[in-house]
Design a protein around this motif. Structure first.
Motif, PDB file in Angstrom:
ATOM      1  N   LEU A  66       0.829  -1.193   0.000  1.00  0.00           N
ATOM      2  CA  LEU A  66       0.000   0.000   0.000  1.00  0.00           C
ATOM      3  C   LEU A  66       0.869   1.251   0.000  1.00  0.00           C
ATOM      4  CD1 LEU A  66      -2.975   0.931   0.207  1.00  0.00           C
ATOM      5  CD2 LEU A  66      -2.703   0.931   2.666  1.00  0.00           C
ATOM      6  N   PRO A 100       2.224   4.588   1.109  1.00  0.00           N
ATOM      7  CA  PRO A 100       2.226   5.124   2.480  1.00  0.00           C
ATOM      8  C   PRO A 100       1.212   6.243   2.709  1.00  0.00           C
ATOM      9  CG  PRO A 100       4.469   4.898   1.692  1.00  0.00           C
ATOM     10  CD  PRO A 100       3.571   4.590   0.533  1.00  0.00           C
ATOM     11  N   GLN A 126      -2.321   5.179   3.922  1.00  0.00           N
ATOM     12  CA  GLN A 126      -2.465   4.588   5.244  1.00  0.00           C
ATOM     13  C   GLN A 126      -3.173   5.524   6.209  1.00  0.00           C
ATOM     14  OE1 GLN A 126       1.454   3.354   6.381  1.00  0.00           O
ATOM     15  NE2 GLN A 126       1.550   1.788   4.794  1.00  0.00           N
ATOM     16  N   TYR A 127      -3.412   6.758   5.788  1.00  0.00           N
ATOM     17  CA  TYR A 127      -4.138   7.721   6.610  1.00  0.00           C
ATOM     18  C   TYR A 127      -5.592   7.785   6.142  1.00  0.00           C
ATOM     19  CZ  TYR A 127       0.514   9.163   7.964  1.00  0.00           C
ATOM     20  OH  TYR A 127       1.797   9.172   8.428  1.00  0.00           O
TER      21      TYR A 127
END
Length: 81
Positions: free
Chosen positions: A24, A26, A29-30
């Motif tokens: 994924l 980075p 990831q939020y």
């Protein structure tokens, strides 16, 4: 054309690429970044309704501003997206 003949896209990748990909991104990831594309999509698609009303009013030469009052709420909600 350039990617097919002059430069391969895979030459820019350094190191060994795993068989199942790099994983994924980075940034994704939020939670804020995950909801960003659907929110943009809702904004763009939502403006098609006021646009259709405006185009219909122009094509039919509707003199009043009733269609503006009808679509105002839709426009404001879409503007938030």
């Amino acid at each position: 054309m350039v990617l097919n003949f002059a430069a391969s896209a895979l030459l820019a990748v350094k190191g060994v690429i795993p068989a199942d990909g790099n994983g994924l991104n980075p940034l994704l990831q939020y939670p804020e970044m995950v909801i960003h594309p659907p929110m943009l999509y809702l904004g763009y698609v939502g403006f098609s309704v006021p646009f259709a009303f405006a185009l219909g009013a122009l094509m039919m030469r509707y003199p009043g501003e009733k269609w503006i009052k009808i679509t105002r709420v839709w426009t404001m909600v879409t503007w938030l997206f």
